[in-house]
Design a protein around this motif. Structure first.
Motif, PDB file in Angstrom:
ATOM      1  N   VAL A  16       0.836  -1.200   0.000  1.00 47.03           N
ATOM      2  CA  VAL A  16       0.000   0.000   0.000  1.00 47.03           C
ATOM      3  C   VAL A  16       0.876   1.258   0.000  1.00 47.03           C
ATOM      4  O   VAL A  16       0.605   2.222  -0.714  1.00 47.03           O
ATOM      5  CB  VAL A  16      -0.976  -0.017   1.200  1.00 47.03           C
ATOM      6  N   SER A  17       1.951   1.231   0.786  1.00 43.49           N
ATOM      7  CA  SER A  17       2.865   2.375   0.847  1.00 43.49           C
ATOM      8  C   SER A  17       3.441   2.702  -0.520  1.00 43.49           C
ATOM      9  O   SER A  17       3.518   3.869  -0.915  1.00 43.49           O
ATOM     10  CB  SER A  17       4.025   2.086   1.809  1.00 43.49           C
ATOM     11  N   ARG A  18       3.859   1.670  -1.240  1.00 41.50           N
ATOM     12  CA  ARG A  18       4.440   1.855  -2.578  1.00 41.50           C
ATOM     13  C   ARG A  18       3.439   2.528  -3.511  1.00 41.50           C
ATOM     14  O   ARG A  18       3.764   3.473  -4.234  1.00 41.50           O
ATOM     15  CB  ARG A  18       4.877   0.501  -3.139  1.00 41.50           C
ATOM     16  N   THR A  19       2.204   2.072  -3.490  1.00 44.39           N
ATOM     17  CA  THR A  19       1.177   2.631  -4.365  1.00 44.39           C
ATOM     18  C   THR A  19       0.835   4.067  -3.978  1.00 44.39           C
ATOM     19  O   THR A  19       0.757   4.946  -4.840  1.00 44.39           O
ATOM     20  CB  THR A  19      -0.084   1.748  -4.336  1.00 44.39           C
ATOM     21  N   LEU A  20       0.634   4.314  -2.690  1.00 43.93           N
ATOM     22  CA  LEU A  20       0.308   5.672  -2.244  1.00 43.93           C
ATOM     23  C   LEU A  20       1.428   6.647  -2.601  1.00 43.93           C
ATOM     24  O   LEU A  20       1.176   7.746  -3.106  1.00 43.93           O
ATOM     25  CB  LEU A  20       0.058   5.688  -0.732  1.00 43.93           C
ATOM     26  N   TYR A  21       2.663   6.262  -2.341  1.00 48.97           N
ATOM     27  CA  TYR A  21       3.832   7.094  -2.647  1.00 48.97           C
ATOM     28  C   TYR A  21       3.882   7.442  -4.131  1.00 48.97           C
ATOM     29  O   TYR A  21       4.093   8.588  -4.507  1.00 48.97           O
ATOM     30  CB  TYR A  21       5.111   6.369  -2.218  1.00 48.97           C
ATOM     31  N   SER A  22       3.673   6.444  -4.970  1.00 51.42           N
ATOM     32  CA  SER A  22       3.789   6.675  -6.414  1.00 51.42           C
ATOM     33  C   SER A  22       2.651   7.530  -6.959  1.00 51.42           C
ATOM     34  O   SER A  22       2.725   8.011  -8.081  1.00 51.42           O
ATOM     35  CB  SER A  22       3.871   5.345  -7.162  1.00 51.42           C
ATOM     36  N   HIS A  23       1.612   7.718  -6.139  1.00 52.59           N
ATOM     37  CA  HIS A  23       0.510   8.579  -6.544  1.00 52.59           C
ATOM     38  C   HIS A  23       0.538   9.917  -5.812  1.00 52.59           C
ATOM     39  O   HIS A  23      -0.476  10.606  -5.725  1.00 52.59           O
ATOM     40  CB  HIS A  23      -0.831   7.870  -6.321  1.00 52.59           C
ATOM     41  N   GLY A  24       1.706  10.268  -5.274  1.00 52.74           N
ATOM     42  CA  GLY A  24       1.898  11.601  -4.729  1.00 52.74           C
ATOM     43  C   GLY A  24       1.596  11.787  -3.265  1.00 52.74           C
ATOM     44  O   GLY A  24       1.638  12.906  -2.766  1.00 52.74           O
ATOM     45  N   ALA A  25       1.315  10.719  -2.532  1.00 54.74           N
ATOM     46  CA  ALA A  25       0.976  10.857  -1.111  1.00 54.74           C
ATOM     47  C   ALA A  25       2.227  11.026  -0.251  1.00 54.74           C
ATOM     48  O   ALA A  25       3.325  10.624  -0.628  1.00 54.74           O
ATOM     49  CB  ALA A  25       0.184   9.641  -0.635  1.00 54.74           C
ATOM     50  N   ASP A  26       2.034  11.598   0.899  1.00 60.46           N
ATOM     51  CA  ASP A  26       3.052  11.717   1.931  1.00 60.46           C
ATOM     52  C   ASP A  26       2.857  10.504   2.841  1.00 60.46           C
ATOM     53  O   ASP A  26       1.825  10.377   3.486  1.00 60.46           O
ATOM     54  CB  ASP A  26       2.828  13.020   2.697  1.00 60.46           C
ATOM     55  N   VAL A  27       3.843   9.606   2.861  1.00 53.52           N
ATOM     56  CA  VAL A  27       3.710   8.332   3.568  1.00 53.52           C
ATOM     57  C   VAL A  27       4.765   8.227   4.665  1.00 53.52           C
ATOM     58  O   VAL A  27       5.939   8.497   4.425  1.00 53.52           O
ATOM     59  CB  VAL A  27       3.869   7.145   2.587  1.00 53.52           C
ATOM     60  N   THR A  28       4.333   7.841   5.849  1.00 52.85           N
ATOM     61  CA  THR A  28       5.256   7.519   6.937  1.00 52.85           C
ATOM     62  C   THR A  28       5.068   6.043   7.248  1.00 52.85           C
ATOM     63  O   THR A  28       3.946   5.594   7.457  1.00 52.85           O
ATOM     64  CB  THR A  28       4.955   8.352   8.201  1.00 52.85           C
ATOM     65  N   ILE A  29       6.166   5.297   7.234  1.00 51.92           N
ATOM     66  CA  ILE A  29       6.096   3.881   7.559  1.00 51.92           C
ATOM     67  C   ILE A  29       6.670   3.665   8.957  1.00 51.92           C
ATOM     68  O   ILE A  29       7.612   4.337   9.363  1.00 51.92           O
ATOM     69  CB  ILE A  29       6.819   2.995   6.519  1.00 51.92           C
ATOM     70  N   ASP A  69      13.775   1.896   0.372  1.00 49.41           N
ATOM     71  CA  ASP A  69      14.376   1.659  -0.947  1.00 49.41           C
ATOM     72  C   ASP A  69      13.352   1.083  -1.919  1.00 49.41           C
ATOM     73  O   ASP A  69      13.264   1.499  -3.072  1.00 49.41           O
ATOM     74  CB  ASP A  69      15.570   0.704  -0.847  1.00 49.41           C
ATOM     75  N   TYR A  70      12.577   0.100  -1.457  1.00 50.10           N
ATOM     76  CA  TYR A  70      11.578  -0.514  -2.328  1.00 50.10           C
ATOM     77  C   TYR A  70      10.483   0.477  -2.711  1.00 50.10           C
ATOM     78  O   TYR A  70      10.085   0.560  -3.870  1.00 50.10           O
ATOM     79  CB  TYR A  70      10.961  -1.745  -1.656  1.00 50.10           C
ATOM     80  N   ILE A  71       9.994   1.225  -1.742  1.00 48.62           N
ATOM     81  CA  ILE A  71       8.930   2.191  -2.025  1.00 48.62           C
ATOM     82  C   ILE A  71       9.387   3.186  -3.089  1.00 48.62           C
ATOM     83  O   ILE A  71       8.636   3.511  -4.011  1.00 48.62           O
ATOM     84  CB  ILE A  71       8.500   2.924  -0.734  1.00 48.62           C
ATOM     85  N   LYS A  72      10.608   3.655  -2.988  1.00 55.44           N
ATOM     86  CA  LYS A  72      11.115   4.667  -3.921  1.00 55.44           C
ATOM     87  C   LYS A  72      11.424   4.101  -5.306  1.00 55.44           C
ATOM     88  O   LYS A  72      11.294   4.801  -6.302  1.00 55.44           O
ATOM     89  CB  LYS A  72      12.367   5.326  -3.350  1.00 55.44           C
TER      90      LYS A  72
END
Length: 143
Positions: free
Chosen positions: A17-30, A43-46
């Motif tokens: 979910v983090s990967r998808t949200l990040y790639s759609h412009g969201a601000d994500v904290t894991i 690294d994977y998310i980016k």
């Protein structure tokens, strides 16, 4: 433009979910319990490169995808922001401290994804004397 803010995890569904949200412009904290896992998750998310993901996450795809790169989220408008926080989930005071710090750092939270499922574990107590168990919660909120 105001970014949406989400709080998720460093492995499994939370990482996907983090990967998808990040790639759609969201601000994500894991949030994670180990620095090396959090670093690999970042690294994977980016990048979307499975070889950079936490080892447990890679292992769940073993033999199926090989050196797969996640391009499924590339249709997003932009890359967002992503950061990691490490917290000892067995120390409830540490969890409360991180929760307070995160609450103070955002003017709003658009979504929270908290899923902890690490299999069957031996009986363990938190530092505060409570049974340490896995739980699942999915809550996504939109203003």
């Amino acid at each position: 433009t105001t970014r949406e803010h989400y709080l998720t995890g460093t492995n499994g569904i939370g990482l996907s979910v983090s990967r998808t949200l990040y790639s759609h412009g969201a601000d994500v904290t894991i949030l994670g319990s180990q620095q090396n896992t959090a670093d690999a998750a970042l690294d994977y998310i980016k990048t979307g490169e499975l070889a950079r993901a936490p080892q447990d996450y890679q292992d769940s795809f073993a033999g199926i995808l090989g050196t797969w790169t996640d391009n499924s989220a590339d249709g997003g408008k932009e890359s967002g922001e992503v950061r990691a926080r490490v917290v000892d989930f067995k120390d409830l005071k540490a969890v409360a401290k991180v929760a307070k710090e995160l609450a103070d750092s955002y003017d709003r939270l658009d979504g929270f994804l908290g899923i902890a499922g690490i299999g069957v574990n031996k009986f363990t107590l938190t530092d505060d004397g409570f049974e340490y168990v896995c739980s699942s919660l999915l809550l996504l909120v939109s203003p």
